[in-house]
Motif scaffolding. Sequence first.
Motif, PDB file in Angstrom:
ATOM      1  N   LEU A  13       0.829  -1.210   0.000  1.00 49.01           N
ATOM      2  CA  LEU A  13       0.000   0.000   0.000  1.00 49.01           C
ATOM      3  C   LEU A  13       0.863   1.260   0.000  1.00 49.01           C
ATOM      4  O   LEU A  13       0.524   2.265  -0.651  1.00 49.01           O
ATOM      5  CB  LEU A  13      -0.928  -0.017   1.219  1.00 49.01           C
ATOM      6  N   GLN A  14       1.965   1.217   0.724  1.00 44.01           N
ATOM      7  CA  GLN A  14       2.859   2.377   0.749  1.00 44.01           C
ATOM      8  C   GLN A  14       3.442   2.659  -0.634  1.00 44.01           C
ATOM      9  O   GLN A  14       3.543   3.819  -1.061  1.00 44.01           O
ATOM     10  CB  GLN A  14       3.979   2.137   1.770  1.00 44.01           C
ATOM     11  N   VAL A  15       3.835   1.608  -1.365  1.00 50.86           N
ATOM     12  CA  VAL A  15       4.369   1.798  -2.712  1.00 50.86           C
ATOM     13  C   VAL A  15       3.277   2.328  -3.648  1.00 50.86           C
ATOM     14  O   VAL A  15       3.555   3.154  -4.542  1.00 50.86           O
ATOM     15  CB  VAL A  15       4.975   0.479  -3.232  1.00 50.86           C
ATOM     16  N   CYS A  16       2.024   1.888  -3.453  1.00 54.61           N
ATOM     17  CA  CYS A  16       0.917   2.425  -4.254  1.00 54.61           C
ATOM     18  C   CYS A  16       0.798   3.932  -4.052  1.00 54.61           C
ATOM     19  O   CYS A  16       0.634   4.704  -5.022  1.00 54.61           O
ATOM     20  CB  CYS A  16      -0.400   1.732  -3.880  1.00 54.61           C
ATOM     21  N   MET A  17       0.855   4.355  -2.792  1.00 57.97           N
ATOM     22  CA  MET A  17       0.751   5.791  -2.516  1.00 57.97           C
ATOM     23  C   MET A  17       1.982   6.544  -3.033  1.00 57.97           C
ATOM     24  O   MET A  17       1.870   7.677  -3.539  1.00 57.97           O
ATOM     25  CB  MET A  17       0.554   6.009  -1.013  1.00 57.97           C
ATOM     26  N   LEU A  18       3.156   5.909  -2.916  1.00 52.39           N
ATOM     27  CA  LEU A  18       4.373   6.535  -3.433  1.00 52.39           C
ATOM     28  C   LEU A  18       4.298   6.694  -4.955  1.00 52.39           C
ATOM     29  O   LEU A  18       4.656   7.756  -5.518  1.00 52.39           O
ATOM     30  CB  LEU A  18       5.592   5.689  -3.053  1.00 52.39           C
ATOM     31  N   LEU A  19       3.836   5.658  -5.657  1.00 57.27           N
ATOM     32  CA  LEU A  19       3.699   5.723  -7.110  1.00 57.27           C
ATOM     33  C   LEU A  19       2.741   6.841  -7.504  1.00 57.27           C
ATOM     34  O   LEU A  19       2.999   7.608  -8.442  1.00 57.27           O
ATOM     35  CB  LEU A  19       3.200   4.373  -7.637  1.00 57.27           C
ATOM     36  N   ALA A  20       1.606   6.943  -6.790  1.00 49.30           N
ATOM     37  CA  ALA A  20       0.642   7.994  -7.107  1.00 49.30           C
ATOM     38  C   ALA A  20       1.276   9.366  -6.942  1.00 49.30           C
ATOM     39  O   ALA A  20       1.061  10.278  -7.772  1.00 49.30           O
ATOM     40  CB  ALA A  20      -0.586   7.855  -6.209  1.00 49.30           C
ATOM     41  N   GLY A  21       2.069   9.551  -5.886  1.00 49.73           N
ATOM     42  CA  GLY A  21       2.728  10.833  -5.672  1.00 49.73           C
ATOM     43  C   GLY A  21       3.738  11.163  -6.752  1.00 49.73           C
ATOM     44  O   GLY A  21       3.770  12.295  -7.279  1.00 49.73           O
ATOM     45  N   LEU A  22       4.562  10.179  -7.122  1.00 50.43           N
ATOM     46  CA  LEU A  22       5.579  10.418  -8.141  1.00 50.43           C
ATOM     47  C   LEU A  22       4.950  10.711  -9.502  1.00 50.43           C
ATOM     48  O   LEU A  22       5.394  11.621 -10.227  1.00 50.43           O
ATOM     49  CB  LEU A  22       6.510   9.210  -8.239  1.00 50.43           C
ATOM     50  N   VAL A  23       3.922   9.942  -9.852  1.00 57.04           N
ATOM     51  CA  VAL A  23       3.251  10.166 -11.137  1.00 57.04           C
ATOM     52  C   VAL A  23       2.595  11.542 -11.139  1.00 57.04           C
ATOM     53  O   VAL A  23       2.618  12.268 -12.157  1.00 57.04           O
ATOM     54  CB  VAL A  23       2.226   9.057 -11.411  1.00 57.04           C
ATOM     55  N   GLY A  24       2.040  11.940 -10.016  1.00 53.73           N
ATOM     56  CA  GLY A  24       1.432  13.257  -9.930  1.00 53.73           C
ATOM     57  C   GLY A  24       2.458  14.366 -10.131  1.00 53.73           C
ATOM     58  O   GLY A  24       2.209  15.350 -10.844  1.00 53.73           O
ATOM     59  N   VAL A  25       3.622  14.206  -9.513  1.00 50.65           N
ATOM     60  CA  VAL A  25       4.687  15.202  -9.677  1.00 50.65           C
ATOM     61  C   VAL A  25       5.135  15.261 -11.138  1.00 50.65           C
ATOM     62  O   VAL A  25       5.309  16.359 -11.725  1.00 50.65           O
ATOM     63  CB  VAL A  25       5.879  14.876  -8.747  1.00 50.65           C
ATOM     64  N   CYS A  26       5.329  14.089 -11.753  1.00 47.12           N
ATOM     65  CA  CYS A  26       5.746  14.056 -13.166  1.00 47.12           C
ATOM     66  C   CYS A  26       4.694  14.705 -14.069  1.00 47.12           C
ATOM     67  O   CYS A  26       5.021  15.428 -15.028  1.00 47.12           O
ATOM     68  CB  CYS A  26       5.999  12.622 -13.610  1.00 47.12           C
ATOM     69  N   TYR A  27       3.429  14.450 -13.748  1.00 46.91           N
ATOM     70  CA  TYR A  27       2.344  15.019 -14.563  1.00 46.91           C
ATOM     71  C   TYR A  27       2.346  16.543 -14.481  1.00 46.91           C
ATOM     72  O   TYR A  27       2.223  17.244 -15.497  1.00 46.91           O
ATOM     73  CB  TYR A  27       1.007  14.457 -14.091  1.00 46.91           C
ATOM     74  N   VAL A  28       2.497  17.074 -13.281  1.00 42.78           N
ATOM     75  CA  VAL A  28       2.521  18.534 -13.115  1.00 42.78           C
ATOM     76  C   VAL A  28       3.722  19.127 -13.838  1.00 42.78           C
ATOM     77  O   VAL A  28       3.624  20.168 -14.529  1.00 42.78           O
ATOM     78  CB  VAL A  28       2.538  18.900 -11.615  1.00 42.78           C
ATOM     79  N   CYS A  29       4.878  18.484 -13.721  1.00 42.45           N
ATOM     80  CA  CYS A  29       6.089  19.018 -14.348  1.00 42.45           C
ATOM     81  C   CYS A  29       5.988  19.014 -15.863  1.00 42.45           C
ATOM     82  O   CYS A  29       6.459  19.947 -16.548  1.00 42.45           O
ATOM     83  CB  CYS A  29       7.309  18.212 -13.915  1.00 42.45           C
TER      84      CYS A  29
END
Length: 636
Positions: A13-29
């Motif tokens: 579950l932690q990796v799921c939340m980490l992936l969501a955060g990283l993808v979100g950062v990449c999307y914004v950038c």
Amino acid sequence: MLLIPHSRYRRILQVCMLLAGLVGVCYVCTHYLRGAITWPGPAISHQLTLAAGLLGLAAGVAYGHTPHSYTLPVGVIFYAGLLAVSGAIVVQTGGVGSPYAPLWIVVATLAAIFDIWGVIVVAAVVHGYIAWALHQGDITMQHLLTAGIMAETPLLFSYMTWVIGQNPLSYDPDLAHLNKKIAHEYNKSDTVLQAIDDGVMLINKTGVITLMNPAAEQITGWPSESAVGQHFGAVLRLQDDTGTMLADNHNPVYAALDSLQPSHDSCPLLTRTESTVELDIAVAPLDDTAREGVIIIFRDITRERAENRQQSEFISTASHEMRTPVASIEGYLGLALNPATASLDARARQYIDKAHAAAEHLGRLFQDLLDVTKADDGRLQSKPVVVDVVAFVRDIVGGLQGKAAAKGLRLIYRPDGGEAVAGTTIVSPVLYAHVDRDHLREVVDNLVENAIKYTPQGQVEVDVAVDAEDHIIIIIKDSGIGIPAEDLPHLFQKFYRVDNSDTREIGGTGLGLYLCRRLVESMNGRIWVDSTYRQGSTFYVELRRLSHNKAIILQEEAMQVARSKLASASTQATLQRDHTPGAITTGQLASPSNLLPGTPAPVLAPAPVPQPAQPSRAAPQPGGLARQPAGASKIV
């Protein structure tokens, strides 16, 4: 079924939340900061960003709220989502040369959380994709080595981390088998806990809740996430019948923790929503020293109690209404049997004798039903007085000698040394108890009558002794038909009767022993039985013993209460007489104007004040029956 510890499940579950955060950062950038910063890779699509966000949100909701038995299927679903999202991002943004390949590597390192099977499944999927991409021309032979390294390296690292590093038993077949067996048993136990309707709670030796099953959550109104870690007293708020919280010395949980013995009770519970439910609660230590704590098992008996109350009300009303006509029938049959009121021939007298006996039996049945309903409803009134148990039981046994003799049995009273003979001096102990005379008489009379009833031949012995803890023990032993071992645990239950060829011809309702138990419990005593089938039974009644000095104090207090009641009644009678029209008052009686000429004035002597009875018996010897205490001789 593979066991997944909560720690590994939460890592997914932690990796799921980490992936969501990283993808979100990449999307914004890539979409909003493209001009402000230099981003090395292509943009991630809106669909994949939304999928990663939903996956992370779901993981956050499931974190800490997933029952242990569901960690495997839920963990598989979340990990499959991780593989799908991370793989799709890598494929969409360049494949082997994608700058987002590290996302796939992080996800692949979790494969061995599901043991070797997880590694095998992920390896098969990845190699299948590589073969398909090679066939389609998406991967050239020059990139094949790179693709293989990206596929194999994280999986190998995962196996070394989660299987070899965390499970050293994998290389010992015997220990590995034992580990799997333990995991299997744990899963079975967990399944049972989740499925049963009884609430189960584990607490440690300090009273802190460590486990709580769904039934316990439903009964108490507390979710396990909120209850685990709290003191049990905050969740199990047990009350007495008046709605007051149970004191620690009456709480069955504290009783088990303190005594290291199982305890059982029925009492109301105040739930989290401030509603009240009736509980049947049993508590038992997990080991002999309670170092591991205790297990608490409870069930909701609110509906059962309500049904029992309705049943008791019906039985009480029906018994009360039917007792009056039965008493009339019994009375008229008694008149018919009386030679002074009726004359009957031998055959008619025989018929009426049987009818009279049946009416008496029916009357006793109705009385037993009324007593049972009073006991169940808590309406049994107890009026304890000081009783010399040895003398009291002697009177009961003497009254039953006729029934024993009619069956050809010997009825022996052991404190008298055997069968009493009129005119002989008997030296017997004096053992005091503070009990209700009527309740004790009914218990002893019932037990001795049962012993006579179920003994075809031989003898019945009654004894009164003192155990090592200075309790009075009344013992009724017979040489009768005995009780089968499978019936002993149920013997004191309501309406329970031993059903076999030896008992079918002997009448009974199954209420006598149940009523005995309730009466003994109302006197703070205990009743139990030892029996061997076809060899006889021994019933024991345990009562609290009073010391000689305490008995004298209680007797004097009872005398003072009696004198106060007598004085109050005398005063009320005097006031009533003095205020009656035409009555001569005490003052007028002594006035000379109310006396005849020449009659001397009466002298009113004061009424004698009753003196307390002086004890003539010495205190009983502790530790057992003293057959010759001073002052304890009696003439029979």
